[in-house]
Design an enzyme around this catalytic site. Structure first.
Site, PDB file in Angstrom:
ATOM      1  N   THR A 104      51.409  32.075  51.984  1.00 27.66           N
ATOM      2  CA  THR A 104      50.214  32.348  52.784  1.00 27.66           C
ATOM      3  C   THR A 104      48.875  32.242  52.361  1.00 27.66           C
ATOM      4  OG1 THR A 104      51.651  32.731  54.579  1.00 27.66           O
ATOM      5  CG2 THR A 104      49.499  33.447  54.817  1.00 27.66           C
ATOM      6  N   THR A 125      55.014  35.638  51.459  1.00 27.11           N
ATOM      7  CA  THR A 125      55.638  37.089  51.892  1.00 27.11           C
ATOM      8  C   THR A 125      56.946  37.169  52.215  1.00 27.11           C
ATOM      9  OG1 THR A 125      54.608  36.613  54.047  1.00 27.11           O
ATOM     10  CG2 THR A 125      52.984  37.948  52.387  1.00 27.11           C
ATOM     11  N   ASP A 126      57.395  35.924  52.604  1.00 28.41           N
ATOM     12  CA  ASP A 126      58.754  35.760  53.282  1.00 28.41           C
ATOM     13  C   ASP A 126      59.840  36.077  52.212  1.00 28.41           C
ATOM     14  OD1 ASP A 126      57.648  34.783  55.666  1.00 28.41           O
ATOM     15  OD2 ASP A 126      58.488  32.865  55.465  1.00 28.41           O
ATOM     16  N   GLU A 164      82.966  53.840  55.446  1.00 28.03           N
ATOM     17  CA  GLU A 164      83.546  52.807  56.629  1.00 28.03           C
ATOM     18  C   GLU A 164      84.802  51.938  56.125  1.00 28.03           C
ATOM     19  OE1 GLU A 164      83.120  52.711  60.122  1.00 28.03           O
ATOM     20  OE2 GLU A 164      81.905  54.510  59.630  1.00 28.03           O
ATOM     21  N   TYR A 167      50.000  27.912  60.637  1.00 22.95           N
ATOM     22  CA  TYR A 167      48.855  27.414  59.499  1.00 22.95           C
ATOM     23  C   TYR A 167      49.936  26.593  58.358  1.00 22.95           C
ATOM     24  CZ  TYR A 167      50.737  31.647  57.680  1.00 22.95           C
ATOM     25  OH  TYR A 167      51.698  32.664  57.283  1.00 22.95           O
ATOM     26  N   LYS A 203      59.458  43.460  53.696  1.00 18.04           N
ATOM     27  CA  LYS A 203      58.691  42.923  54.805  1.00 18.04           C
ATOM     28  C   LYS A 203      59.018  43.326  56.228  1.00 18.04           C
ATOM     29  CE  LYS A 203      56.375  38.466  56.457  1.00 18.04           C
ATOM     30  NZ  LYS A 203      56.084  37.204  56.351  1.00 18.04           N
TER      31      LYS A 203
END
Length: 355
Positions: free
Chosen positions: A38, A118-119, A312, A52, A191
Site C-alpha cells: 500500500t 501491511t497484510d 488443553e 486502491y 496488524k
C-alpha cells in the site's frame, strides 16, 4: 579587484562544497529495499483509501516524495519486488533475507529500511528477525493508505523509518516495525485493524518505543533471542519445509488438516480455540499425523497470552509442541526454520521458548 572577488567566490564555494561533503559523510547510509504494498499504492482519487491498487509506485519515486530524508541519511533505493504483500511467498522471503545479509555485510551500509505491504508485514519482519546476521538496524515500514490519499501515512512512516534505521539506538534491537510514530517488536506486533493507520499494535506486551522530534525513544526491548543470536542460517537454503495452519472453530472437522498432510505438509500449526483446545473431531487426526511424522504445534486463535504446555492437551504424551506467545502465523515461520535444523520435538520446543 574583479580577480580578487572571483578568487574569494571560488574559495567560498569550495568551502561550502567541503562543508556539504563533510555533513554528508556524517549522515548514516541507509538502504531502502522496496517490495510493493500500500505504501507504493495508488487510488482513483485523493479520497480513495480503500479499493486502491497496491504496488504501483517505484522505490525512487517513494524516496523522492520525501525529500526531507536527505537531511537525516544518505539514502539509496533498490526495488526487490513489486507485489501486494498477500502474495508474499517463502521464496520471496529467502531472496529478501539473503539480499539484506549481503548489504549489511558491507561497511558502507549502516541500516536498512524495507517498504512492505501491511497484510503480511509482521510475518516478513519476524522471519528476518530470525535469519538476519547483523546487529545493524533493519526496519520494516508500510502504510495503511495509498500514496495518493489526502492523508497518506506512507511519507511520514518512511521518514521515521529512515531515521530509525540510521540511529545508534536501534543497533542490536532486532528487526523492528515502525508505523504511526511507534516502534514495535517484529516478534510481537500484529496488524489489528483492516484500514485505520493505528492498525499495528502489541496489545499486551506494548510498544518498544516512539518516534518523536526526529529521534527514536526506546523504553523496553525484547528478551527473546534474534538476528546474530539465532541458530538459523539460510545462506544455502533454496526452499523451506511446508508448514500449514489449521484454524479452530465451532463444528470443526479434519478435512483441511488431512488435505494439508496429503499435500505434503511437514508441520501443522493448529490454531485452536482458547488455550489451543483440540476439537473432538480433529484430535484423532492430529495424533495420527504426529505418529506418521508430521510435526504438530498447538497455537491459539485468541491473539494474546501464553499457550500452556500440557494444558488443553497432554503434549508430553502426544509429542506435540506449543507456541508460547507466538501467533499462528509466526509459529508457522519458526517451525519452518526449526525443521531446517531438526525434527526432534524437544529441541523444537526449546526454540519456541527461546525465540
Amino acid at each position: 579587484m574583479i580577480r580578487t572577488q572571483s578568487v574569494r567566490f571560488i574559495v567560498a564555494l569550495f568551502s561550502l562544497l567541503v562543508a556539504f561533503s563533510v555533513q554528508a559523510q556524517k549522515l548514516p547510509n541507509v538502504m531502502v529495499l522496496a517490495t510493493g504494498g500500500t505504501i507504493a499504492g495508488t487510488g482513483a482519487s485523493s479520497t480513495t483509501t480503500v479499493g486502491y491498487t497496491a504496488a504501483t509506485v517505484g522505490v525512487q519515486q517513494l524516496i523522492n516524495a520525501v525529500p526531507e530524508v536527505a537531511k537525516v541519511a544518505n539514502v539509496t533505493g533498490e526495488q526487490v519486488f513489486q507485489i501486494a504483500s498477500e502474495s508474499m511467498t517463502n521464496e520471496h522471503w529467502l531472496t529478501l533475507a539473503k539480499r539484506v545479509n549481503t548489504l549489511l555485510a558491507q561497511p558502507n551500509v549502516d541500516g536498512i529500511v524495507i517498504t512492505h505491504g501491511t497484510d503480511t508485514l509482521e510475518e516478513t519482519a519476524y522471519f528476518l528477525n530470525l535469519v538476519v546476521k547483523s546487529r545493524k538496524p533493519v526496519v520494516l515500514v508500510g502504510a495503511m493508505r495509498p500514496s495518493t490519499a489526502l492523508s497518506a501515512d506512507g511519507p511520514i512512516n518512511l521518514y521515521n523509518a529512515v531515521i530509525l534505521a540510521g540511529s545508534p539506538e536501534a543497533v542490536g534491537k532486532g528487526v523492528l516495525v515502525s508505523l504511526n510514530d511507534q516502534i514495535q517488536s517484529s516478534r510481537d506486533v500484529s496488524k489489528t485493524n483492516t484500514s485505520t493507520p493505528d492498525s499495528f499494535r502489541t496489545p499486551e506486551l506494548g510498544v518498544l518505543g516512539y518516534m518523536q522530534g526526529n529521534k527514536p525513544y526506546f523504553y523496553r526491548a525484547s528478551t527473546r533471542k534474534h538476528t546474530v543470536e539465532t541458530e538459523f542460517d539460510i545462506s544455502n537454503i533454496q526452499a523451506l519445509p511446508q508448514v500449514d495452519i489449521v484454524y479452530g472453530y465451532a463444528n470443526m472437522n479434519d478435512v483441511a488438516l488431512n488435505a494439508f498432510i496429503a499435500a505434503g505438509a511437514k508441520g501443522i500449526i493448529h490454531a485452536g480455540t482458547g488455550d489451543g483446545s483440540l476439537a473432538a473431531k480433529v484430535k484423532p487426526s492430529l495424533i495420527a499425523a504426529r505418529k506418521n511424522g508430521t510435526l504438530i504445534v498447538r497455537a491459539s486463535r485468541v491473539g494474546n497470552g501464553i499457550l500452556a504446555r500440557n494444558g488443553e492437551a497432554n503434549d508430553d504424551e502426544l509429542d506435540f509442541v506449543v507456541s508460547d506467545t507466538l501467533s499462528p502465523q509466526k509459529a508457522r515461520i519458526l517451525l519452518m526454520l526449526a525443521l531446517t535444523k531438526t525434527s526432534n520435538t524437544k529441541e523444537i520446543q526449546r526454540m519456541f521458548y527461546m525465540y
